[in-house]
Scaffold this active site. Structure first.
Site, PDB file in Angstrom:
ATOM      1  N   GLU A   1       0.829  -1.219   0.000  1.00  0.00           N
ATOM      2  CA  GLU A   1       0.000   0.000   0.000  1.00  0.00           C
ATOM      3  C   GLU A   1       0.865   1.271   0.000  1.00  0.00           C
ATOM      4  O   GLU A   1       0.553   2.258   0.631  1.00  0.00           O
ATOM      5  CB  GLU A   1      -0.932   0.017   1.213  1.00  0.00           C
ATOM      6  CG  GLU A   1      -1.750  -1.233   1.388  1.00  0.00           C
ATOM      7  CD  GLU A   1      -2.679  -1.168   2.571  1.00  0.00           C
ATOM      8  OE1 GLU A   1      -2.786  -0.095   3.187  1.00  0.00           O
ATOM      9  OE2 GLU A   1      -3.320  -2.191   2.919  1.00  0.00           O
TER      10      GLU A   1
ATOM     11  N   ASP B   1       2.480   4.700  -0.116  1.00  0.00           N
ATOM     12  CA  ASP B   1       2.287   6.101  -0.463  1.00  0.00           C
ATOM     13  C   ASP B   1       3.195   6.904   0.467  1.00  0.00           C
ATOM     14  O   ASP B   1       3.529   6.462   1.566  1.00  0.00           O
ATOM     15  CB  ASP B   1       0.825   6.568  -0.385  1.00  0.00           C
ATOM     16  CG  ASP B   1       0.091   6.103   0.867  1.00  0.00           C
ATOM     17  OD1 ASP B   1      -1.131   5.846   0.762  1.00  0.00           O
ATOM     18  OD2 ASP B   1       0.735   5.995   1.928  1.00  0.00           O
TER      19      ASP B   1
HETATM   20  O1  G3I Z   1     -17.674   7.723   0.082  1.00  0.00           O
HETATM   21  C1  G3I Z   1     -18.508   6.780   0.725  1.00  0.00           C
HETATM   22  C2  G3I Z   1     -19.849   7.351   1.075  1.00  0.00           C
HETATM   23  O2  G3I Z   1     -20.499   7.730  -0.135  1.00  0.00           O
HETATM   24  C3  G3I Z   1     -20.642   6.305   1.800  1.00  0.00           C
HETATM   25  O3  G3I Z   1     -21.887   6.839   2.187  1.00  0.00           O
HETATM   26  C4  G3I Z   1     -19.890   5.837   3.017  1.00  0.00           C
HETATM   27  C5  G3I Z   1     -20.636   4.684   3.690  1.00  0.00           C
HETATM   28  O4  G3I Z   1     -19.771   4.124   4.696  1.00  0.00           O
HETATM   29  O5  G3I Z   1     -18.605   5.314   2.640  1.00  0.00           O
HETATM   30  C6  G3I Z   1     -17.825   6.292   1.976  1.00  0.00           C
HETATM   31  O6  G3I Z   1     -16.681   5.617   1.574  1.00  0.00           O
HETATM   32  C7  G3I Z   1     -15.579   5.663   2.443  1.00  0.00           C
HETATM   33  C8  G3I Z   1     -14.402   5.270   1.568  1.00  0.00           C
HETATM   34  O7  G3I Z   1     -13.201   5.171   2.355  1.00  0.00           O
HETATM   35  C9  G3I Z   1     -14.175   6.300   0.479  1.00  0.00           C
HETATM   36  O8  G3I Z   1     -13.153   5.790  -0.337  1.00  0.00           O
HETATM   37  C10 G3I Z   1     -15.757   4.665   3.566  1.00  0.00           C
HETATM   38  O9  G3I Z   1     -16.770   5.061   4.453  1.00  0.00           O
HETATM   39  C11 G3I Z   1     -14.439   4.548   4.325  1.00  0.00           C
HETATM   40  O10 G3I Z   1     -14.532   3.508   5.291  1.00  0.00           O
HETATM   41  C12 G3I Z   1     -13.317   4.203   3.366  1.00  0.00           C
HETATM   42  O11 G3I Z   1     -12.090   4.235   4.080  1.00  0.00           O
HETATM   43  C13 G3I Z   1     -11.163   3.258   3.657  1.00  0.00           C
HETATM   44  C14 G3I Z   1     -10.330   2.886   4.873  1.00  0.00           C
HETATM   45  O12 G3I Z   1      -9.331   1.918   4.495  1.00  0.00           O
HETATM   46  C15 G3I Z   1     -11.193   2.305   5.947  1.00  0.00           C
HETATM   47  O13 G3I Z   1     -10.399   2.160   7.105  1.00  0.00           O
HETATM   48  C16 G3I Z   1     -10.252   3.844   2.606  1.00  0.00           C
HETATM   49  O14 G3I Z   1     -10.963   4.124   1.415  1.00  0.00           O
HETATM   50  C17 G3I Z   1      -9.139   2.843   2.304  1.00  0.00           C
HETATM   51  O15 G3I Z   1      -8.194   3.398   1.417  1.00  0.00           O
HETATM   52  C18 G3I Z   1      -8.412   2.457   3.586  1.00  0.00           C
HETATM   53  O16 G3I Z   1      -7.444   1.503   3.270  1.00  0.00           O
HETATM   54  C19 G3I Z   1      -6.743   0.946   4.389  1.00  0.00           C
HETATM   55  C20 G3I Z   1      -6.471  -0.505   4.060  1.00  0.00           C
HETATM   56  O17 G3I Z   1      -7.689  -1.169   3.879  1.00  0.00           O
HETATM   57  C21 G3I Z   1      -5.659  -1.139   5.173  1.00  0.00           C
HETATM   58  N1  G3I Z   1      -4.406  -0.392   5.372  1.00  0.00           N
HETATM   59  C22 G3I Z   1      -4.625   1.021   5.675  1.00  0.00           C
HETATM   60  C23 G3I Z   1      -5.398   1.666   4.552  1.00  0.00           C
HETATM   61  C24 G3I Z   1      -5.603   3.130   4.852  1.00  0.00           C
HETATM   62  O18 G3I Z   1      -6.410   3.292   5.969  1.00  0.00           O
END
Ligand code: G3I
Length: 603
Positions: A272, A274
């Site tokens: 991952e 960055d």
């Molecule tokens: O945008 C939507 C929204 O429209 C919707 O209503 C909502 C419902 O829960 O979700 C929103 O999306 C969010 C998404 O990111 C946007 O890309 C999610 O809530 C949110 O949980 C999600 O966060 C992700 C995060 O993990 C969760 O902890 C990130 O995208 C993702 O890049 C991140 O990745 C993690 C790896 O899985 C593990 N290593 C760390 C890395 C960074 O935290």
């Protein structure tokens, strides 16, 4: 006239196109055979579906040979209710990958967070047994669904906390209420369930801040060592590599941690990466910070390319637009090799430079060393003839080992050497891509393990592999197949020295000579690589055999006169009462049993 031809040739040669220089990350990564990928999204959280954005899709497919759904395969997307699954976004990403010759890395099956809304309340009333069933069903359902499409999974994600003790995080899977296991038991169980659902998938433990020495890496190393010792199906560890200009592992630290895992026979994926930077209101970083960032990308990629157990590289997002950083670290961003306009940043150039200028050493994995008769991996025995696979280093065409005047095979063939605890093994042949035939030195007798190293013209130093540690057994018997497939009619002579076959069967009460390897040490010793001077018995525990499942009298078991020490000859008498036709032959040396599937023709 000659000058005229030479001048024409000079003009032609000058005009000839040079070998195409790679212009994309996936082109630059291809020669090492290591996929380079990015976290990708579809419409897992509703529109817009990023894969329908042509700038996003074109950059993803042109620059990367692998993708990993950043969210589409997580619980909150894949199991929106306890009884329903939603693999649509994951399927769309898999289809995109397959259409663009990309691999797919799965992420993740078991984590302490990002649950669907029903799961936390369920965990608050469930019993550990119910949680175990829930987790097993989820892993089994999801891995089965993507079996054959996902080459590697992050089975468990970020299970250790960031304290100085690096304790296991509280989670519904560990202790709240957990699945009825203690310590890392829930993690091991998750790996076992994933392996059962897709035995061909590589299984990884994934975490951040384990790229340099420290309590968290120590905890992970201890866990995976335990898993390897106890046969838990694990293939590697994912280093997330979420770093910043002010914090990143040094080359030495990163190499040290990767080598510690290599010693366990484990792969490392950078999963991952960055490098977040301070940014202005528009999300842009300074030129100086971008240069520092580029150097970090180049250093990390260079170190990885120098580690034979490095086998995949990913960045966490396709461009600045879909990076998680700005939403989690306000004031930071610009963390990836492509910017808001999908244009390459200095980090891209740095990765390209690293991949085009770093010499990667031969990669040697435990699984690359197999018995030459059965092609099965596992413990090696003194004198066992093995095949060492999977190195691109070696002569382009097959080179046969030429015995010397005494009939002894050489230990350097075509520039290739294979050393067991520093002892060069006699080599029967060598080639870059179809493997190397080596004979395990008899010196390993009595050891628990042996450290193997592969060298190809080592003068340059670059072609010296990592070391792989192989278990040693007293015997690892296997019978050669006539068709060299490891199965089918065996390399067996009838008493009259004619080759046993369906058209030349042996009768009940008759005798056969069975040829194999892995019989182990020889009474009176044996010289590595030399021809067997005569009949000498195997030195290990008694040798038994069955034909057609019936005990067969072992008349002799030992060296094969005239063949190299390490070839095993076992003379057997055919038991009475066998049904005519191909009958399975199995030889047991001590407690080690030869492979199934070898037959002798009986009439
Ligand atoms: O945008 C939507 C929204 O429209 C919707 O209503 C909502 C419902 O829960 O979700 C929103 O999306 C969010 C998404 O990111 C946007 O890309 C999610 O809530 C949110 O949980 C999600 O966060 C992700 C995060 O993990 C969760 O902890 C990130 O995208 C993702 O890049 C991140 O990745 C993690 C790896 O899985 C593990 N290593 C760390 C890395 C960074 O935290």
């Amino acid at each position: 006239m000659t000058m005229k031809i030479l001048s024409c040739l000079t003009v032609l040669l000058a005009a000839m196109p040079l070998a195409a220089q790679p212009t994309t990350l996936r082109q630059a990564a291809a020669p090492q055979g290591i996929p380079i990928g990015a976290a990708a999204s579809a419409d897992e959280y509703g529109p817009p579906d990023l894969l329908l954005n042509t700038s996003y899709a074109n950059l993803l497919s042109s620059q990367y040979s692998m993708l990993e759904p950043g969210n589409a395969m997580k619980w909150d997307v894949t199991q929106p209710t306890q009884t329903t699954y939603n693999f649509g976004p994951g399927d769309e990403l898999v289809a995109f990958a397959q259409a663009n010759q990309m691999r797919v890395r799965g992420h993740n099956l078991c984590w302490y967070t990002q649950f669907p809304s029903w799961l936390q309340p369920y965990a608050e009333t469930a019993t550990p047994a119910q949680m175990a069933t829930l987790l097993q069903n989820h892993i089994t359902t999801e891995v089965t669904h993507f079996a054959g499409q996902v080459f590697a999974w992050d089975v468990v994600n970020e299970a250790f906390d960031d304290s100085s003790a690096a304790a296991l995080r509280d989670s519904i899977w560990y202790n709240q209420p957990g699945i009825g296991q203690t310590g890392t038991g829930y993690i091991a169980q998750a790996f076992k369930w994933a392996h059962a659902a897709d035995p061909s998938a590589l299984l990884f433990y994934n975490d951040y801040n384990i790229e340099e020495p420290g309590p968290k890496f120590d905890a992970v190393l201890s866990m995976v060592q335990d898993f390897v010792n106890n046969g838990v199906p694990i293939n590697g560890v994912g280093f997330e590599m979420h770093v910043l200009n002010a914090y990143y592992p040094s080359a030495t630290q990163l190499a040290q941690n990767m080598q510690a895992l290599a010693a366990l026979g484990l792969q490392v994926h950078i999963t991952e990466m960055d490098v977040r930077l301070p940014v202005d209101a528009s999300g842009n970083a300074s030129a100086a910070d971008l240069q520092t960032q580029a150097q970090i990308y180049q250093t990390i990629m260079t170190v990885c390319l120098q580690q034979p157990n490095y086998t995949a590289f990913q960045v966490w997002g396709v461009s600045y637009n879909d990076s998680w950083i700005p939403s989690v670290f306000p004031g930071y961003g610009a963390a990836l090799p492509f910017d808001f306009n999908y244009k390459p940043t200095p980090a891209f150039t740095a990765l390209m430079t690293a991949m085009q200028t770093t010499t990667t050493p031969p990669s040697l994995k435990v699984s690359n060393v197999v018995n030459a008769a059965s092609y099965q991996g596992g413990p090696v025995a003194p004198g066992e003839i093995v095949t060492v696979y999977n190195s691109t280093y070696g002569p382009a065409t097959l080179v046969l080992g030429q015995p010397d005047a005494t009939g002894k095979f050489p230990t350097n063939v075509g520039g290739v050497q294979v050393l067991f605890d520093g002892v060069p093994a006699p080599l029967l042949y060598a080639s870059a891509n179809s493997g190397v035939g080596a004979i395990v030195p008899f010196e390993v007798a009595g050891k628990q393990q042996t450290v193997v190293e592969y060298q190809y013209n080592p003068a340059s130093g670059a072609a010296v592999s990592n070391t792989a540690t192989l278990p040693v057994a007293a015997a690892a018997p296997a019978i050669f197949a006539l068709n060299e497939s490891g199965s089918g009619p065996g390399a067996i002579l009838n008493l009259d020295y004619t080759v046993n076959s369906a058209s030349n069967p042996v009768s009940a009460g008759g005798y056969i000579q069975v040829f194999g390897t892995g019989g182990g040490a020889i009474v009176g010793g044996a010289t590595d690589g030399a021809p067997a001077s005569g009949a000498a018995n195997l030195a290990t525990q008694p040798v038994t055999a069955t034909i057609g499942g019936v005990a067969a009298k072992v008349v002799y078991a030992g060296t094969a006169p005239g063949l190299v020490n390490g070839a095993m000859q076992v003379d057997l008498q055919i038991p009475a009462g066998l049904t005519p036709g191909p009958q399975p032959v199995v030889i047991t040396v001590g407690t080690a049993v030869s492979q199934s599937g070898i037959t002798v023709a009986v009439q």
